[in-house]
Motif scaffolding. Structure first.
Motif, mmCIF file in Angstrom:
data_model
loop_
_atom_site.group_PDB
_atom_site.id
_atom_site.type_symbol
_atom_site.label_atom_id
_atom_site.label_comp_id
_atom_site.label_asym_id
_atom_site.label_seq_id
_atom_site.Cartn_x
_atom_site.Cartn_y
_atom_site.Cartn_z
ATOM 1 N N ALA A 76 0.812 -1.189 -0.078
ATOM 2 C CA ALA A 76 -0.174 0.095 0.107
ATOM 3 C C ALA A 76 0.653 1.534 0.042
ATOM 4 O O ALA A 76 1.613 1.516 0.863
ATOM 5 C CB ALA A 76 -0.998 0.036 1.282
ATOM 6 N N GLY A 77 0.665 2.223 -0.981
ATOM 7 C CA GLY A 77 1.476 3.473 -1.094
ATOM 8 C C GLY A 77 2.862 3.298 -1.203
ATOM 9 O O GLY A 77 3.327 4.365 -0.760
ATOM 10 N N ALA A 78 3.514 2.600 -1.496
ATOM 11 C CA ALA A 78 4.932 2.396 -1.281
ATOM 12 C C ALA A 78 5.701 2.017 -2.862
ATOM 13 O O ALA A 78 6.636 1.912 -2.831
ATOM 14 C CB ALA A 78 5.371 1.065 -0.475
ATOM 15 N N GLY A 79 4.761 2.350 -4.013
ATOM 16 C CA GLY A 79 5.216 2.179 -5.182
ATOM 17 C C GLY A 79 5.578 0.766 -5.705
ATOM 18 O O GLY A 79 6.409 0.500 -6.608
ATOM 19 N N ASP A 80 5.218 -0.242 -4.817
ATOM 20 C CA ASP A 80 5.547 -1.857 -5.270
ATOM 21 C C ASP A 80 4.263 -2.136 -5.997
ATOM 22 O O ASP A 80 3.338 -2.363 -5.686
ATOM 23 C CB ASP A 80 5.365 -2.300 -3.901
ATOM 24 N N ASP A 81 4.786 -2.244 -7.547
ATOM 25 C CA ASP A 81 3.723 -2.708 -8.444
ATOM 26 C C ASP A 81 3.974 -3.989 -8.985
ATOM 27 O O ASP A 81 3.733 -4.233 -10.053
ATOM 28 C CB ASP A 81 3.899 -1.636 -9.597
ATOM 29 N N THR A 82 4.671 -4.850 -8.124
ATOM 30 C CA THR A 82 4.934 -6.111 -8.876
ATOM 31 C C THR A 82 4.056 -7.182 -8.344
ATOM 32 O O THR A 82 3.218 -7.001 -7.316
ATOM 33 C CB THR A 82 6.284 -6.771 -8.160
ATOM 34 N N ALA A 83 3.518 -8.013 -9.108
ATOM 35 C CA ALA A 83 2.514 -9.114 -8.665
ATOM 36 C C ALA A 83 3.172 -10.352 -7.844
ATOM 37 O O ALA A 83 3.104 -11.473 -8.613
ATOM 38 C CB ALA A 83 1.716 -9.653 -9.891
ATOM 39 N N GLN A 84 3.921 -9.846 -7.011
ATOM 40 C CA GLN A 84 4.549 -10.834 -6.031
ATOM 41 C C GLN A 84 4.444 -10.819 -4.802
ATOM 42 O O GLN A 84 4.133 -9.605 -4.215
ATOM 43 C CB GLN A 84 6.092 -10.971 -6.440
ATOM 44 N N ILE A 85 4.874 -11.737 -3.793
ATOM 45 C CA ILE A 85 4.962 -11.566 -2.407
ATOM 46 C C ILE A 85 6.405 -11.339 -2.056
ATOM 47 O O ILE A 85 7.277 -12.149 -2.242
ATOM 48 C CB ILE A 85 4.312 -12.888 -1.627
ATOM 49 N N ASP A 86 6.385 -9.818 -1.755
ATOM 50 C CA ASP A 86 8.028 -9.704 -1.754
ATOM 51 C C ASP A 86 8.164 -8.669 -0.518
ATOM 52 O O ASP A 86 7.460 -8.602 0.242
ATOM 53 C CB ASP A 86 8.419 -8.974 -3.063
ATOM 54 N N GLY A 87 9.465 -8.094 -0.429
ATOM 55 C CA GLY A 87 9.744 -7.254 0.603
ATOM 56 C C GLY A 87 10.215 -5.785 0.094
ATOM 57 O O GLY A 87 11.100 -5.128 0.994
ATOM 58 N N ASP A 88 9.776 -5.271 -0.979
ATOM 59 C CA ASP A 88 9.857 -4.270 -1.466
ATOM 60 C C ASP A 88 10.093 -2.894 -0.419
ATOM 61 O O ASP A 88 10.591 -2.024 -0.300
ATOM 62 C CB ASP A 88 9.350 -3.790 -2.787
ATOM 63 N N ALA A 89 8.629 -3.012 0.245
ATOM 64 C CA ALA A 89 8.195 -2.040 1.176
ATOM 65 C C ALA A 89 8.102 -2.494 2.427
ATOM 66 O O ALA A 89 7.088 -1.820 3.334
ATOM 67 C CB ALA A 89 7.270 -1.094 0.593
#
Length: 190
Positions: A69-82
């Motif tokens: 949410a609201g962190a610029g993470d636009d991947t369709a994955q379960i990740d740790g970007d934000a």
């Protein structure tokens, strides 16, 4: 002889109904995009409910995951970007969670699978065979632990029919047998 045949037929019908049914939920299937992203997916009468406390569900033709949410993470994955993303899922029936299938799993990727927030195992593989039983009140969790992230592609369950449905079917079959016997006796007396 006819009564024995009827008992066999009713018994076979009950056995067929009691058998567990294998169900595959393909989370990349674009025909169901709106329902999956809204958190619900039905296959063969079983509803899979999906949610994430860390973002919104995101499905593409080749991936399924979470957008933080609201962190610029636009991947369709379960990740740790934000921050570590978490996916929660449950079913509206009882059964066994047979397999979880992932893609984009790299050498440093790992994720934890838990049931009802307890225990949990850490995995780093494309296919996971947890073989965990569940009821309609159980909630599974997939949490990103390390690496670039994974796509949650599909899951397989074996749904176990409700005992009440099987019991009702059995009682109906017995009522039919009882009625048939009573009709047969009345005809013999006449």
């Amino acid at each position: 002889m006819k009564a024995k045949v009827c008992v066999f037929i009713v018994g076979a019908a009950l056995w067929t109904n009691v058998q567990a049914a294998g169900i595959l939920f393909d989370l990349r299937d674009t025909a169901y995009t709106s329902s999956i992203e809204a958190g619900s997916y039905e296959v063969d009468g079983v509803i899979l409910s999906l949610s994430s406390p860390s973002g919104v569900l995101n499905q593409t033709t080749s991936n399924f995951g979470i957008n933080h949410a609201g962190a610029g993470d636009d991947t369709a994955q379960i990740d740790g970007d934000a921050g570590a993303e978490v996916l929660l899922f449950s079913f509206d029936t009882s059964g066994v969670l047979e397999a979880l299938n992932f893609s984009s799993v790299g050498g440093s990727d790992s994720f934890r699978v838990t049931k009802n927030g307890a225990g949990g195992l850490i995995y780093s593989a494309n296919s996971v065979l947890p073989n965990l039983s569940f009821t309609a009140s159980d909630v599974f969790e997939i949490e990103h632990i390390s690496g670039n992230g994974v796509s949650f592609d599909s899951l397989s369950i074996t749904a176990i029919p409700e005992p009440s449905s099987t019991l009702l079917l059995g009682m109906g079959g017995l009522a039919l047998l009882s009625r048939r016997k009573r009709t047969h006796r009345i005809r013999m007396l006449s």
